[in-house]
Design an enzyme around this catalytic site. Structure first.
Site, mmCIF file in Angstrom:
data_model
loop_
_atom_site.group_PDB
_atom_site.id
_atom_site.type_symbol
_atom_site.label_atom_id
_atom_site.label_comp_id
_atom_site.label_asym_id
_atom_site.label_seq_id
_atom_site.Cartn_x
_atom_site.Cartn_y
_atom_site.Cartn_z
ATOM 1 N N THR A 46 0.848 -1.196 0.000
ATOM 2 C CA THR A 46 0.000 0.000 0.000
ATOM 3 C C THR A 46 0.884 1.247 0.000
ATOM 4 O O THR A 46 1.980 1.218 0.555
ATOM 5 C CB THR A 46 -0.882 -0.022 1.257
ATOM 6 N N GLY B 153 5.940 -0.448 0.591
ATOM 7 C CA GLY B 153 6.675 0.758 0.975
ATOM 8 C C GLY B 153 6.966 0.774 2.468
ATOM 9 O O GLY B 153 6.662 -0.175 3.192
ATOM 10 N N ASP C 13 7.744 3.847 5.927
ATOM 11 C CA ASP C 13 7.860 5.243 6.361
ATOM 12 C C ASP C 13 9.236 5.532 6.940
ATOM 13 O O ASP C 13 9.710 6.663 6.883
ATOM 14 C CB ASP C 13 6.757 5.540 7.382
ATOM 15 N N GLY D 218 1.867 4.426 7.499
ATOM 16 C CA GLY D 218 1.503 5.795 7.137
ATOM 17 C C GLY D 218 0.165 5.844 6.412
ATOM 18 O O GLY D 218 -0.531 6.855 6.433
ATOM 19 N N GLY D 219 -0.197 4.726 5.799
ATOM 20 C CA GLY D 219 -1.492 4.635 5.104
ATOM 21 C C GLY D 219 -2.512 3.850 5.907
ATOM 22 O O GLY D 219 -3.558 3.464 5.378
ATOM 23 N N GLU E 129 -0.717 -5.448 5.889
ATOM 24 C CA GLU E 129 0.631 -5.464 5.292
ATOM 25 C C GLU E 129 1.533 -6.432 6.055
ATOM 26 O O GLU E 129 2.310 -7.180 5.447
ATOM 27 C CB GLU E 129 1.242 -4.062 5.329
#
Ligand SMILES: O=C(CO)[C@H](O)[C@H](O)COP(=O)(O)O
Length: 236
Positions: free
Chosen positions: A33, A91, A93, A105-106, A112
Site C-alpha cells: 500500500t 513501501g 515510512d 503511514g497509510g 501489510e
C-alpha cells in the site's frame, strides 16, 4: 514554460519499476500500500499487458491496493485460496540500517504485516528520504486499536513513555477508520532503543490489533535516489 519534475515522484517511480522487475511469471505477489508501491503495481500491470509476465496472482494489503490491481488487470486471490506468497512489494515510512521498518503511514500496516511476513521474498521500496539511523527518529509508530479500547490503550501507551495521538481524517470529520473498521493511534517515542521488544510490548496491550514496527522481515530494500538530475536505484 515546462513544469518542474518532482524529484520524489521520480524516485518513487524508478524504485517501483525496479521492484516490479523482480516479479516472475507464475508468482503469487503481495501487493503493498502507498504511493511508492502504487508504481510497482502499475509496472506489474504493464508487464502483464505486454506479455512479458503471465500467470500472476496478487494478494492486496488494502482497499487501495485492490483498486489499483483491478485498474491494472492484475488477477487477485485471497489467503484462504493459496498456501504461500512468492514475493511481496511494499513501501515504508522509515528504514534503519538493519532493514527494520516503521510502516502504517497509510493505516494499512495490519494487513501489510500479514502479507509481507508470509512472503518468501519481501522487497521494500522507498525514496532516500525514508532512511534513518534509528527507528522512530522522525515518524511516529502507528498502532491499530479496536474502537472501544481507545481510552485505555492511550493511557497504557503514555505509561510506556510514548506520546499517543489519535489519527484524524483529512476531508473526513473524526478519526481515520482502517480497512478493518478500527482506529489508529500514532505514537511518538523520543528514542526506540529496542524495536524488537517495543513491537511485542505494544501488541501486548489489550485492544491493540497490530503496530507498524516490522523487524527481521525485509529481504531487500530498494532505495530511489536522484543523482545529477537522474533517478537511480540502489540496495541497502
Ligand atoms: O505502510 C504504508 C501504508 O500503511 C506505506 O507503505 C507507507 O506509508 C509508505 O507509503 P508511501 O510509499 O506513500 O510513502
Amino acid at each position: 514554460m515546462t513544469a518542474a519534475v518532482d524529484p520524489v515522484k521520480l524516485m518513487k517511480q524508478e524504485v517501483g519499476k525496479a521492484a516490479a522487475a523482480h516479479v516472475k511469471s507464475g508468482s503469487i505477489v503481495g501487493l503493498g500500500t502507498g504511493s511508492t508501491t502504487a508504481y510497482a503495481i502499475q509496472y506489474i500491470g504493464d508487464r502483464l499487458k505486454s506479455g512479458e509476465l503471465n500467470d500472476i496472482k496478487g494478494v492486496p494489503t488494502s482497499f487501495q491496493a485492490e483498486v489499483l490491481a483491478k485498474q491494472y488487470s492484475i488477477p487477485l486471490t485471497t489467503l484462504d485460496a493459496i498456501d504461500h506468497i512468492d514475493i511481496a512489494i511494499d513501501g515504508a515510512d522509515e528504514v534503519d540500517p538493519q532493514k527494520n521498518l516503521i510502516k502504517g503511514g497509510g493505516a494499512a500496516h495490519t494487513r501489510e504485516k500479514v502479507v509481507d511476513y508470509l512472503a518468501d521474498q519481501f522487497i521494500v521500496v522507498v525514496d532516500s528520504g525514508k532512511l534513518v539511523d534509528r527507528l522512530g527518529s522522525v515518524f511516529a509508530v502507528p498502532v491499530e486499536v479496536i474502537p472501544m479500547a481507545i481510552a485505555p490503550v492511550i493511557q497504557a501507551i503514555a505509561k510506556l513513555g510514548g506520546k499517543p495521538e489519535l489519527r484524524m481524517g483529512i476531508k473526513k470529520a473524526g478519526p481515520v477508520i482502517t480497512d478493518q473498521g478500527n482506529m489508529v493511534i500514532d505514537v511518538k517515542f523520543d528514542t526506540i532503543d529496542d524495536p524488537v521488544s517495543l513491537e511485542k510490548t505494544l501488541n501486548n496491550i489489550p485492544g491493540v490489533l497490530e503496530n507498524g514496527i516490522f523487524v527481521n522481515c525485509a529481504d531487500l530494500v530498494l532505495i530511489g535516489e536522484v543523482k545529477d538530475g537522474q533517478p537511480i536505484v540502489r540496495q541497502l
